[in-house]
Each structure stands twice: as C-alpha cells, then as structure tokens.
Design a protein around this motif. Structure first.
Motif, PDB file in Angstrom:
ATOM      1  N   ARG A  47       0.840  -1.203   0.000  1.00 16.37           N
ATOM      2  CA  ARG A  47       0.000   0.000   0.000  1.00 16.37           C
ATOM      3  C   ARG A  47       0.877   1.255   0.000  1.00 16.37           C
ATOM      4  NH1 ARG A  47      -3.095  -1.180   4.225  1.00 16.37           N
ATOM      5  NH2 ARG A  47      -1.765  -0.126   5.706  1.00 16.37           N
ATOM      6  N   ARG A  48       1.884   1.257   0.850  1.00 14.65           N
ATOM      7  CA  ARG A  48       2.825   2.387   0.907  1.00 14.65           C
ATOM      8  C   ARG A  48       3.549   2.565  -0.420  1.00 14.65           C
ATOM      9  NH1 ARG A  48       8.234   1.087   3.516  1.00 14.65           N
ATOM     10  NH2 ARG A  48       8.286   0.040   1.509  1.00 14.65           N
ATOM     11  N   HIS A  89      11.960  11.423 -10.560  1.00 15.35           N
ATOM     12  CA  HIS A  89      13.404  11.544 -10.292  1.00 15.35           C
ATOM     13  C   HIS A  89      13.759  11.319  -8.820  1.00 15.35           C
ATOM     14  CE1 HIS A  89      11.922  15.673  -9.676  1.00 15.35           C
ATOM     15  NE2 HIS A  89      12.913  15.798  -8.815  1.00 15.35           N
ATOM     16  N   TRP A  90      12.769  11.134  -7.947  1.00 17.05           N
ATOM     17  CA  TRP A  90      13.008  10.777  -6.545  1.00 17.05           C
ATOM     18  C   TRP A  90      12.736   9.290  -6.299  1.00 17.05           C
ATOM     19  CZ3 TRP A  90      15.441  13.257  -2.763  1.00 17.05           C
ATOM     20  CH2 TRP A  90      15.697  14.610  -2.948  1.00 17.05           C
ATOM     21  N   TYR A 111      17.167   6.243  -2.495  1.00 19.57           N
ATOM     22  CA  TYR A 111      16.472   7.488  -2.185  1.00 19.57           C
ATOM     23  C   TYR A 111      15.499   7.286  -1.024  1.00 19.57           C
ATOM     24  CZ  TYR A 111      18.261  10.337  -6.011  1.00 19.57           C
ATOM     25  OH  TYR A 111      19.071  11.081  -6.822  1.00 19.57           O
ATOM     26  N   PRO A 112      15.226   8.379  -0.290  1.00 25.20           N
ATOM     27  CA  PRO A 112      14.379   8.289   0.904  1.00 25.20           C
ATOM     28  C   PRO A 112      12.905   8.491   0.602  1.00 25.20           C
ATOM     29  CG  PRO A 112      15.193  10.509   0.716  1.00 25.20           C
ATOM     30  CD  PRO A 112      15.799   9.717  -0.438  1.00 25.20           C
ATOM     31  N   ILE A 113      12.100   8.198   1.597  1.00 24.98           N
ATOM     32  CA  ILE A 113      10.709   8.625   1.622  1.00 24.98           C
ATOM     33  C   ILE A 113      10.479   9.311   2.966  1.00 24.98           C
ATOM     34  CG2 ILE A 113       9.830   6.830   0.078  1.00 24.98           C
ATOM     35  CD1 ILE A 113       8.681   5.425   2.606  1.00 24.98           C
ATOM     36  N   PRO A 160      11.015   2.192  -0.149  1.00 27.61           N
ATOM     37  CA  PRO A 160      10.898   1.185  -1.207  1.00 27.61           C
ATOM     38  C   PRO A 160      12.119   1.150  -2.121  1.00 27.61           C
ATOM     39  CG  PRO A 160       9.028   2.723  -1.262  1.00 27.61           C
ATOM     40  CD  PRO A 160       9.957   3.180  -0.203  1.00 27.61           C
ATOM     41  N   PHE A 161      12.954   2.184  -2.039  1.00 30.86           N
ATOM     42  CA  PHE A 161      14.141   2.287  -2.891  1.00 30.86           C
ATOM     43  C   PHE A 161      15.415   1.882  -2.157  1.00 30.86           C
ATOM     44  CE2 PHE A 161      11.153   5.858  -3.563  1.00 30.86           C
ATOM     45  CZ  PHE A 161      10.487   5.307  -4.643  1.00 30.86           C
TER      46      PHE A 161
END
Length: 141
Positions: A92-93, A104-105, A110-112, A129-130
């Motif tokens: 879901r997230r 590009h993010w 890369y963060p969330i 997720p990255f």
C-alpha cells in the motif's frame, strides 16, 4: 561504534555512533566532552562530514548534503504507512509513493518521508521502497 551505510546519487552515508558517556568519577570530561552519545555522518566520496548530538540530525545533514530537496517530498500519510511492516502495508505504501513521488526521486537509495505518531520518530535506514531511509516527515497525534 555502530555504522549504518546507505548510498544514493553517487554519495555514501556512513553514520557512526560513539558512546562518550563515562561513569568514572575521577575522569575529567572537560567542556568538549559531551558525556552522551554523539553521531557523525560521513560521505567518503566527498570527504564531507557532520557531527551531531542525535542520530536524526546526522542523517538529515547527510540528506541535505547528498539529496538536497528531500525536505520538500510528499509525506506518506500515517494511515497508508502504518509501521506494522506487513507485506500488505508495504505494498500500500509503495503504491502511494509510486503515485505521489516525482519520478526523479524514485531511484535506488532514495528516501521517503512518512507521517509518524509522537513515538517512533527515528529515521530508519533501508525502509524506503528504494532501499534508502524512511525519514520522519511529520509528527501527528
């Protein structure tokens, strides 16, 4: 000393923790000795570093260095990213992030940003997720 390593956009975060606490009464701590935990973020490719009094501040300084603009990312709502870490919650997230984050993010490392309650506000390496940090975006009640 504990080390967390994260890589993104040609930068590498090494986050170190040093325990500077001492209970020995005969040791002179002096004004420069914090008698607490200290944190240092280092980016070896750039020879950049930052010393902070808490882990979140060190992590944020590295993100400011390596990924300027991260503070303006959309905040994943708490109802979407509940921290129960089940597969359904992660899916879901991840869908929410794919729909709301600029393309590009959405790159490796890369963060969330996620909304959190007043407890559990630590930035967590590897939870995006990255593969980057899941940073506390806002604190709800």
């Amino acid at each position: 000393i504990a080390v967390t390593v994260t890589a993104a956009a040609g930068h590498t975060a090494h986050i170190y923790t040093a325990d500077c606490r001492c209970d020995e009464p005969d040791h002179d701590h002096g004004p420069d000795f914090p008698d607490d935990l200290m944190y240092q973020a280092i980016c070896p490719p750039c020879s950049w570093h930052h010393i902070a009094a808490n882990e979140n501040a060190a992590v944020e300084a590295w993100h400011d260095h390596a990924l300027p603009g991260w503070r303006n990312l959309p905040v994943v709502p708490r109802r979407v990213a509940q921290l129960d870490d089940t597969r359904a919650t992660r899916q879901r997230r991840d869908r929410w992030v794919a729909e709301h984050y600029p393309e590009h993010w959405q790159r490796p490392g890369y963060p969330i940003l996620t909304e959190r309650g007043k407890w559990g506000t630590r930035h967590v390496s590897g939870r995006s997720p990255f593969g980057g940090y899941d940073l506390t975006g806002s604190v709800g009640e």
